[in-house]
Design a protein around this motif. Structure first.
Motif, PDB file in Angstrom:
ATOM      1  N   ALA A   1       0.820  -1.211   0.000  1.00 31.44           N
ATOM      2  CA  ALA A   1       0.000   0.000   0.000  1.00 31.44           C
ATOM      3  C   ALA A   1       0.856   1.263   0.000  1.00 31.44           C
TER       4      ALA A   1
ATOM      5  N   HIS B   1       3.406   1.861  -1.536  1.00 29.19           N
ATOM      6  CA  HIS B   1       3.986   2.101  -2.862  1.00 29.19           C
ATOM      7  C   HIS B   1       2.916   2.405  -3.913  1.00 29.19           C
ATOM      8  N   GLU B   2       1.697   2.674  -3.473  1.00 26.71           N
ATOM      9  CA  GLU B   2       0.592   2.854  -4.420  1.00 26.71           C
ATOM     10  C   GLU B   2       0.889   3.916  -5.473  1.00 26.71           C
ATOM     11  N   LYS B   3       1.511   5.025  -5.085  1.00 22.76           N
ATOM     12  CA  LYS B   3       1.726   6.128  -6.031  1.00 22.76           C
ATOM     13  C   LYS B   3       2.635   5.741  -7.192  1.00 22.76           C
TER      14      LYS B   3
ATOM     15  N   ARG C   1       2.292   2.862  -8.864  1.00 23.39           N
ATOM     16  CA  ARG C   1       1.534   2.051  -9.821  1.00 23.39           C
ATOM     17  C   ARG C   1       1.144   2.924 -11.007  1.00 23.39           C
TER      18      ARG C   1
ATOM     19  N   SER D   1      -2.249   4.508 -10.824  1.00 26.26           N
ATOM     20  CA  SER D   1      -2.604   5.265  -9.617  1.00 26.26           C
ATOM     21  C   SER D   1      -3.222   6.599 -10.024  1.00 26.26           C
TER      22      SER D   1
ATOM     23  N   PHE E   1      -3.850  -6.058  -8.740  1.00 24.49           N
ATOM     24  CA  PHE E   1      -3.514  -4.839  -9.479  1.00 24.49           C
ATOM     25  C   PHE E   1      -4.598  -4.527 -10.497  1.00 24.49           C
TER      26      PHE E   1
ATOM     27  N   TYR F   1      -7.607  -3.154  -8.717  1.00 24.55           N
ATOM     28  CA  TYR F   1      -7.244  -1.800  -8.293  1.00 24.55           C
ATOM     29  C   TYR F   1      -7.355  -0.832  -9.472  1.00 24.55           C
TER      30      TYR F   1
ATOM     31  N   SER G   1      -9.528   2.511  -9.902  1.00 25.66           N
ATOM     32  CA  SER G   1      -8.806   3.770 -10.068  1.00 25.66           C
ATOM     33  C   SER G   1      -9.262   4.509 -11.323  1.00 25.66           C
TER      34      SER G   1
END
Length: 224
Positions: A134, A136-138, A140, A143, A169, A172, A176
């Motif tokens: 979590a 490291h989300e930025k 992806r 993101s 992913f 997600y 997103s």
């Protein structure tokens, strides 16, 4: 996955200089990226003004090369931040003598500095690093931070295509996109067992398919 350092990297990079688009990073803080522009004139690197397509994280260039061969009416730019990997992609493209494929050795965060607003017709995200933690989300590539970048450079009717082997992913990414100004228009949760035609198999995709792992694909467009 760690990539082994290539022998004669500098010489091999120089030998591919005609395929690598040069640029210089201006001295600025990424937090002020909206105020800094050093737009690349792609007319200097392609023979025509065909629609511009980006593959972000192009790896060793298998997809970009095949896509360029299949679509001579489009100009493709492969973007990769690992020098040794990009050299292999350039060498692959050089063998094919494609005049509609070029490469940028660049982190995707810098795209709005160098690519004009509303100039990109397609973006491909093929097996990007999922960054499962979590914190490291930025990082992806789907993101909210990256989607805001894509919104700036995409044309109004542009398409984003994502393929991944990570279900987490993938889910997600769907959320997103839908929450950040995009509409997910196609979702395939078992890609290799679907009736999709015209797929270009990437290096990672081949490996995952051989292991019998499920693969996932989506398409997204800007909301009207």
């Amino acid at each position: 996955m760690r990539f082994r350092k290539l022998k004669n990297l500098d010489a091999r990079r120089d030998n591919c200089s005609d395929l690598r688009i040069p640029y210089s990073i201006p001295d600025f803080d990424l937090r002020n990226i909206d105020n800094v522009h050093e737009y690349i004139d792609f007319s200097e690197h392609f023979v025509n003004d065909a629609p511009l397509v980006l593959e972000i994280g192009c790896g060793k260039g298998q997809f970009a090369t095949q896509y360029a061969k299949r679509n001579p009416d489009k100009n493709i730019v492969g973007i990769e931040c690992v020098p040794g990997v990009l050299v292999i992609a350039c060498e692959k493209a050089k063998e094919e003598k494609l005049d509609n494929l070029r490469f940028l050795e660049m982190r995707a965060e810098y795209l709005p500095v160098f690519i004009k607003e509303h100039s990109v017709s397609e973006i491909f995200l093929n097996f990007s690093t999922p960054f499962p933690k979590a914190r490291h989300e930025k990082h992806r590539l789907t993101s909210p931070e990256f989607l805001s970048i894509y919104k700036k450079i995409l044309t109004p009717d542009a398409l984003i295509v994502q393929k991944t082997d990570s279900l987490d992913f993938f889910e997600y990414s769907i959320e997103s996109f839908n929450n950040n100004g995009f509409e997910v228009t196609s979702v395939i949760r078992d890609f290799h067992n679907s009736d999709f035609e015209g797929n270009i198999v990437t290096e990672y995709e081949q490996r995952f398919a051989e292991q019998g792992l499920p693969l996932y694909r989506l398409e997204a467009r800007l909301k009207k």
